[in-house]
Design an enzyme around this catalytic site. Sequence first.
Site, PDB file in Angstrom:
ATOM      1  N   ASP A  13       0.810  -1.227   0.000  1.00 50.86           N
ATOM      2  CA  ASP A  13       0.000   0.000   0.000  1.00 50.86           C
ATOM      3  C   ASP A  13       0.837   1.269   0.000  1.00 50.86           C
ATOM      4  OD1 ASP A  13      -2.259  -1.639   0.135  1.00 50.86           O
ATOM      5  OD2 ASP A  13      -2.210  -1.668   2.325  1.00 50.86           O
ATOM      6  N   LYS A  16       1.891   2.208  -5.044  1.00 49.09           N
ATOM      7  CA  LYS A  16       2.439   1.648  -6.296  1.00 49.09           C
ATOM      8  C   LYS A  16       1.514   1.936  -7.480  1.00 49.09           C
ATOM      9  CE  LYS A  16       2.407  -2.375  -4.358  1.00 49.09           C
ATOM     10  NZ  LYS A  16       2.068  -2.010  -2.976  1.00 49.09           N
ATOM     11  N   GLY A  40      -4.549  -4.169  -3.843  1.00 45.61           N
ATOM     12  CA  GLY A  40      -5.556  -3.132  -4.068  1.00 45.61           C
ATOM     13  C   GLY A  40      -4.817  -1.875  -4.451  1.00 45.61           C
ATOM     14  N   GLN A 220       1.967  -5.894  -3.404  1.00 44.66           N
ATOM     15  CA  GLN A 220       2.452  -6.108  -2.029  1.00 44.66           C
ATOM     16  C   GLN A 220       3.749  -5.315  -1.766  1.00 44.66           C
ATOM     17  OE1 GLN A 220       1.364  -9.359  -3.778  1.00 44.66           O
ATOM     18  NE2 GLN A 220      -0.556  -8.491  -3.114  1.00 44.66           N
TER      19      GLN A 220
END
Length: 420
Positions: A13, A16, A40, A220
């Site tokens: 998070d 990216k 996400g 990730q």
Amino acid sequence: MTVTTIIGAQWGDEGKGKITDYLADNSKVVARSQGGNNAGHTIVIDGKKHKLHLLPSGILRKDITSVIGNGVVVNPDVLLKELNNLGKERGKLFISDRAHIIMPYHKLLDGGEESSKGKSMIGTTGNGIGPCYSDKASRIGIRMGDIMDDDMIIERLEKALPRNLALLDHYGIKNRLTIDSLFEICKGWRESLGDFITDASLLVNQHIDNKDNVLLEGAQGVHIDIEYGTYPFVTSSSPTTAGAALGSGIAPSKIDEVVGVTKAYLTRVGSGPFPTELEDEVGEMIRDKGQEFGTTTGRPRRCGWLDLVMLELSHRICGFTSLAITKLDILSDMDEIKICTGYKLDNDTEVKHFPSSLSYLARCSPVYKTFAGWSSSNIDISKGIVPAEMRTFLDFISKSLNVPISIVSLGPGRDETIVS
Ligand code: GDP
Ligand code: IMO
Ligand code: MG
């Protein structure tokens, strides 16, 4: 021509999605190389928020080819939903025939495995990522290419289903999964996704040979890497530069640039150690102002100060050629800001490198350097002006890691970015 890898340097998070979208401007290809819909990635274009879980962040641009590489685990239903949400306003998509499929039993098993761990649960996203990569390693996985052939579907299901049903039974999870029902599901996926399935490694390498700019979008972050993360509180893939090469089917030597994306502070979703965690009003302020809630699960993210011990490990494993520092705006107008420069073991011995042992890490406490805060009124993004205090903060990070900073991000939008 440049092949650029975008790597999350922390616990995920980091922003990216935003950085990929920003850099995609000059690219022909954006490829995802690992992870699945546990990711996400948020992109904000003209004030509109787009949340992507499986599709690469270049998909919103018509002139970019998006690739889901062999290292990704694909939930076809999630992919179809994402594609439907986008409609026709998107670029071309290709999916590697070698990418493994997250089957319905994987998602069920993720829940079972987590419940059985009780207090020591990992806090996974519950999307079946771990069970799918387990089957891949156990050589009973089902790949996207397999669904193109009826006999192959049956052959693979006959290998995979008995073991997965036994595991579901072990966890007391009732289900109606049979070879026949899964066969029909796979055929449905073939109908809707078959045209996208290809040898993605060949495709990406052809673009490289054509001297196109290629972006590899990491999911990730290095500290939830299966090898170098805070094991066992990790994901099941390798969000590293090496993972990016392998998971998109290109030679590591083809990668020119490695952009390490890091927030100006630190967040973590799920369980596991977090030496600089702020369980106080400062942490709450960062969570509220930074809207630190999971893009995939909506869970509140744990917040803390930036940790250079962690970043040293990330850089050592990934070889960043530059850093993109995000969310600096969230730290604006604070009196003071801290950076963790090292740890003390039992409040005594200096520790410079991130340890592998979690019990050792639990005995480490952070050593901080304090920086003066900056005022948001002294930032002028359009002119590339940042306050002197922010410059000092950034220079310290860059010098400590010996990596230049190429991007400073001061908001979620494309235009809230300064490139140096
Ligand atoms: P990713 O998984 O690394 O792509 O990051 P996420 O999308 O899960 O979380 C990053 C969040 O921060 C998203 O909501 C982004 O829109 C937002 N974001 C990215 N960069 C910045 C920034 O510089 N400032 C602010 N305020 N938000 C940012
Ligand atoms: P992006 O790409 C943050 C975390 C989960 C959990 C652990 C294992 O958006 O940065 P998993 O479902 O992968 O088996 O969960 O990893 N995790 C993430 N945390 N960002 C992510 O992706 C994550 N993907 C997985 O919260 O702690
Ligand atoms: Mg995210």
